[in-house]
Scaffold this motif. Structure first.
Motif, PDB file in Angstrom:
ATOM      1  N   VAL A  79       1.110  -1.088  -0.041  1.00  0.00           N
ATOM      2  CA  VAL A  79       0.306  -0.061  -0.100  1.00  0.00           C
ATOM      3  C   VAL A  79       0.614   1.244   0.099  1.00  0.00           C
ATOM      4  O   VAL A  79       0.510   2.022  -0.693  1.00  0.00           O
ATOM      5  CB  VAL A  79      -0.846   0.044   1.523  1.00  0.00           C
ATOM      6  N   ALA A  83       1.089   4.320  -2.894  1.00  0.00           N
ATOM      7  CA  ALA A  83       1.322   5.094  -2.632  1.00  0.00           C
ATOM      8  C   ALA A  83       1.964   7.002  -3.047  1.00  0.00           C
ATOM      9  O   ALA A  83       1.842   7.665  -3.541  1.00  0.00           O
ATOM     10  CB  ALA A  83       0.437   5.942  -0.923  1.00  0.00           C
ATOM     11  N   ILE A 105      -5.353   4.403  -5.741  1.00  0.00           N
ATOM     12  CA  ILE A 105      -4.834   3.256  -3.581  1.00  0.00           C
ATOM     13  C   ILE A 105      -5.759   3.097  -2.916  1.00  0.00           C
ATOM     14  O   ILE A 105      -5.528   1.926  -2.735  1.00  0.00           O
ATOM     15  CB  ILE A 105      -3.788   4.739  -3.210  1.00  0.00           C
TER      16      ILE A 105
END
Length: 202
Positions: A79, A83, A105
């Motif tokens: 993640v 991002a 995202i």
């Protein structure tokens, strides 16, 4: 903070705000939902293990802290990497823009949640990666009990992931930290896009 995107003071305020908001939200949720529902679902908290009753026998199911820490680290790292690669990199942001970047995202967060939650089908009491310590902290404060068991895993995993991202963007060429120092350009671009759309609509 580790990538130069946020100052230590701002990071500290952000962390305090997140965990305080999580605690207040969980306590408020505990007040409005039925006690049986709160006990059954733990207010959406994070478990490594849980106790189930099957055929009159009490069983503890789930995963050990070691595999839990690894899962938390890997899923959170994915993640964070997405991002930083898509939204927080000024060059990439010029490609994805202010609409596509948040969508991508969010899609990755959902995918990581579903993938880590899939481990629950095998290991029963494991609720999947928390991806954010604050999400696990609030329900633990409100409900207590087994939500505190192995709670450190849901802090250590994201912290180690943040360290890894810091190493990736500082130590491995190209050194993206130079790009982050021009991060104001991102918000300038967003403002210009909004102004452009407003002018066009008029």
């Amino acid at each position: 903070m580790l990538t130069g995107f946020s100052s230590p003071a701002r990071t500290l305020l952000y962390v305090i705000g997140q965990i305080a908001g999580s605690a207040v939200g969980a306590l408020a949720l505990k007040i409005v939902v039925a006690e049986s529902v709160a006990e059954k679902y733990g207010l959406g908290g994070c478990y490594l293990k849980n106790t189930i009753y099957a055929d009159g026998v009490v069983q503890e199911v789930g995963i050990e802290p070691g595999p839990g820490l690894l899962a938390e680290f890997v899923f959170t790292l994915v993640v964070l990497f997405i991002a930083f690669s898509i939204a927080l990199d000024p060059k990439q942001f010029q490609v994805t823009g202010p609409i596509l970047a948040p969508f991508m995202i969010g899609a990755v967060v959902a995918l990581m949640s579903f993938m880590s939650g899939g481990l629950m089908a095998v290991n029963g009491g494991y609720t999947g990666a928390g991806l954010n310590p604050a999400r696990c902290f609030g329900p633990a404060v409100a409900m207590g009990g087994s939500l505190w068991d192995g709670h450190w895993v849901f802090w250590a995993g994201p912290f180690l992931s943040a360290l890894a991202i810091g190493v990736i963007y500082h130590a491995i060429p190209p050194h993206h930290v130079e790009l982050y120092r021009s991060r104001a350009d991102i918000f300038t671009q967003i403002g210009n896009m909004i102004k452009g759309k407003s002018t066009a609509s008029e």
